[in-house]
Design an enzyme around this catalytic site. Structure first.
Site, PDB file in Angstrom:
ATOM      1  N   ASN A 183       1.295   2.208   6.928  1.00  9.74           N
ATOM      2  CA  ASN A 183       0.988   2.309   5.496  1.00  9.74           C
ATOM      3  C   ASN A 183       0.620   3.760   5.231  1.00  9.74           C
ATOM      4  OD1 ASN A 183       0.022   2.200   2.883  1.00  9.74           O
ATOM      5  ND2 ASN A 183      -1.513   0.619   3.269  1.00  9.74           N
ATOM      6  N   LYS A 242      -2.580   4.433   7.535  1.00  6.12           N
ATOM      7  CA  LYS A 242      -3.118   3.247   8.210  1.00  6.12           C
ATOM      8  C   LYS A 242      -2.032   2.655   9.103  1.00  6.12           C
ATOM      9  CE  LYS A 242      -6.177   2.094   4.333  1.00  6.12           C
ATOM     10  NZ  LYS A 242      -6.486   1.081   3.293  1.00  6.12           N
ATOM     11  N   ARG A 288       4.813  -0.424   4.718  1.00  5.71           N
ATOM     12  CA  ARG A 288       4.398  -0.837   3.383  1.00  5.71           C
ATOM     13  C   ARG A 288       5.049   0.123   2.397  1.00  5.71           C
ATOM     14  NH1 ARG A 288      -0.824   0.503  -0.193  1.00  5.71           N
ATOM     15  NH2 ARG A 288      -0.489  -1.030  -1.831  1.00  5.71           N
ATOM     16  N   HIS A 341       0.251  -5.650  -5.071  1.00  9.43           N
ATOM     17  CA  HIS A 341      -0.421  -6.539  -4.114  1.00  9.43           C
ATOM     18  C   HIS A 341       0.441  -7.753  -3.767  1.00  9.43           C
ATOM     19  CE1 HIS A 341      -4.389  -4.976  -6.083  1.00  9.43           C
ATOM     20  NE2 HIS A 341      -4.090  -4.246  -5.015  1.00  9.43           N
ATOM     21  N   ASN A 346     -11.268  -3.090  -4.385  1.00  3.77           N
ATOM     22  CA  ASN A 346     -11.362  -1.876  -5.194  1.00  3.77           C
ATOM     23  C   ASN A 346     -10.223  -1.845  -6.208  1.00  3.77           C
ATOM     24  OD1 ASN A 346     -12.721   0.659  -5.740  1.00  3.77           O
ATOM     25  ND2 ASN A 346     -10.850   1.639  -5.007  1.00  3.77           N
ATOM     26  N   ARG A 375     -10.699   1.720 -11.937  1.00  2.00           N
ATOM     27  CA  ARG A 375      -9.678   1.579 -12.981  1.00  2.00           C
ATOM     28  C   ARG A 375     -10.182   0.736 -14.141  1.00  2.00           C
ATOM     29  NH1 ARG A 375      -5.576  -0.109  -8.499  1.00  2.00           N
ATOM     30  NH2 ARG A 375      -4.860   1.887  -7.692  1.00  2.00           N
ATOM     31  N   ASP A 394     -18.470   0.610  -5.538  1.00  5.53           N
ATOM     32  CA  ASP A 394     -18.679  -0.407  -4.516  1.00  5.53           C
ATOM     33  C   ASP A 394     -19.532  -1.523  -5.109  1.00  5.53           C
ATOM     34  OD1 ASP A 394     -19.598  -1.949  -2.317  1.00  5.53           O
ATOM     35  OD2 ASP A 394     -19.342  -0.246  -0.969  1.00  5.53           O
ATOM     36  N   GLU A 418     -13.500 -12.387  -1.040  1.00  3.38           N
ATOM     37  CA  GLU A 418     -13.916 -13.081   0.178  1.00  3.38           C
ATOM     38  C   GLU A 418     -15.426 -13.036   0.400  1.00  3.38           C
ATOM     39  OE1 GLU A 418     -11.605 -11.552   3.484  1.00  3.38           O
ATOM     40  OE2 GLU A 418      -9.851 -11.414   2.174  1.00  3.38           O
ATOM     41  N   ASN A 419     -16.089 -12.004  -0.147  1.00  2.00           N
ATOM     42  CA  ASN A 419     -17.494 -11.780   0.213  1.00  2.00           C
ATOM     43  C   ASN A 419     -18.500 -11.908  -0.921  1.00  2.00           C
ATOM     44  OD1 ASN A 419     -17.040 -10.975   3.074  1.00  2.00           O
ATOM     45  ND2 ASN A 419     -15.889  -9.307   2.141  1.00  2.00           N
ATOM     46  N   GLU A 438      -2.030  -8.877   4.852  1.00  2.00           N
ATOM     47  CA  GLU A 438      -0.823  -8.177   4.406  1.00  2.00           C
ATOM     48  C   GLU A 438      -0.049  -7.596   5.590  1.00  2.00           C
ATOM     49  OE1 GLU A 438      -1.612  -6.022   0.407  1.00  2.00           O
ATOM     50  OE2 GLU A 438      -3.576  -6.206   1.368  1.00  2.00           O
TER      51      GLU A 438
END
Length: 399
Positions: free
Chosen positions: A7, A14, A90, A179, A209, A239, A281, A332-333, A383
């Site tokens: 990526n 990444k 990606r 996404h 994010n 954004r 964050d 998820e969190n 992903e």
């Protein structure tokens, strides 16, 4: 089969090394600050970590360092580059040209170059990663997996903007969505968990994010929140999300901003950080809210409200909902966001269980009540597996 997943961003890279057949990940890492001072963070084995400071003037040196780290020294996980059978990339924007993953060829790269105006920050870096891998690992197959591909099943009335039609025919101005690999993975995992096997109606909330929502009917996307660019849709880390065009004109006139300055505000200074004034964050914003910061409270309520708006509109588009899914770092969190989004959705058959919702787990789980007509899932996205698996299927010729 070992697939090297790449990526490539504008100043970062990444990577993962994965066997998509058994889903084993041998290594994962990132090269940061490419072109500045450079550093590689490499994770391998049983939670082993390695950090290498190195000059990385270009992406080529970064990929060379990653390949060297994978095959030599402390972070070694394979004997040779020859152990890598394919590279999966990606690719952010495939426009209308790519409705699925494809083998990288000169024709594909040229078409991606034509699409650079639609993704000026991402496509050039993606293309660079492909060309460097072709140079460093000649003869090995490269596969491009597009963020936009999953959303190409949207009907025209969902992806079109109500602008003069020639803006679509001449300039490709329409909703594309992003996404896609995450929305595909999560909706597919949700479908497996439903008793209903056909005409499934699934809403996926990918919240991080960058955030987006999709409506998926029987495995195909019929609508999604992001548009021509990722700035449309939900309120995100930095954004703005949906905003009236008149507000943009008004701010440009009153502040004296040109279009670049306006886009900088919309993409980098708005959203969670713009409202809270504290951080992009959410964890820090939640801490601020708990300490009594009203702007942090407002940011949290706005996030949940806007997600809820999309859930309601997509339930209408799907004529009901069988599963509502949360994924991504926030999805998820952040139990409080899930709680706020699901509050009052019992009228559409979605009832969240507060005990299940507040139980932390890294595994996919159902957080709806036993009597809920529709299911509410938390499903960690993957992903990289989608990229690796698509690469495997294309290289092996599997439909």
């Amino acid at each position: 089969m070992l697939v090297f997943i790449l990526n490539a961003g504008s100043s970062s890279l990444k990577y993962q090394l994965m066997n998509p057949v058994n889903k084993e990940t041998l290594a994962v890492g990132i090269c940061e600050r490419i072109g500045i001072d450079g550093a590689l963070k490499h994770e391998y084995g049983d939670d082993k970590k390695l950090k290498i400071e190195s000059d990385l003037p270009t992406h080529k040196e970064a990929i060379e360092l990653v390949l060297k780290t994978l095959t030599e020294g402390e972070g070694k996980v394979i004997d040779s580059i020859d152990d890598i059978e394919a590279i999966g990339h990606r690719a952010v924007h495939g426009g209308e040209e790519f409705a699925g993953s494809v083998m990288v060829s000169e024709k594909v790269i040229n078409k991606m170059k034509e699409l650079i105006p639609l993704a000026p920050l991402h496509n050039p870096a993606n293309i660079m990663g492909m060309e460097i891998c072709q140079e460093l690992m000649p003869g090995k197959p490269n596969v491009a997996v597009f963020d936009t591909a999953f959303h190409q099943t949207m009907p025209d009335y969902a992806y079109m903007y109500a602008l003069p039609y020639d803006q679509y025919t001449k300039n490709g101005v329409r909703k594309y969505g992003f996404h896609g690999t995450s929305h595909f993975f999560v909706s597919n995992e949700a479908a497996k968990r439903l008793d209903k096997k056909h005409n499934t109606r699934i809403i996926v909330c990918h919240l991080g994010n960058g955030s987006s929502v999709s409506a998926v009917f029987d495995g195909k996307c019929i609508d999604t929140s992001m548009g021509l660019t990722p700035v449309q849709g939900l309120m995100m880390g930095t954004r703005a999300g949906d905003i009236g065009a008149g507000a943009i004109q008004y701010m440009m006139e009153t502040e004296g901003w040109d279009i670049k300055e306006m886009l900088d505000v919309l993409n980098k200074k708005s959203g969670i950080v713009g409202i809270s004034g504290k951080s992009s964050d959410l964890r820090e914003v939640l801490e601020g809210m708990e300490a009594g910061d009203e702007r942090c409270r407002l940011a949290v309520d706005m996030i949940a409200y806007r997600i809820k708006q999309y859930v309601g509109s997509y339930a209408a588009a799907l004529d009901g909902v069988d599963a509502l899914c949360f994924t991504g770092g926030i999805g998820e969190n952040a139990a409080i966001i899930r709680e706020k989004v699901c509050a009052g959705l019992d009228y559409m058959g979605l009832n969240i269980d507060p005990v299940k919702n507040n139980k932390r787990s890294g595994e996919a789980r159902d957080i709806s009540t036993n009597g809920s007509a529709g299911r509410i899932f938390v499903i960690p996205t993957n992903e990289e597996y989608v990229i690796a698996n698509d690469t495997y299927k294309i290289v092996k010729g599997i439909e």
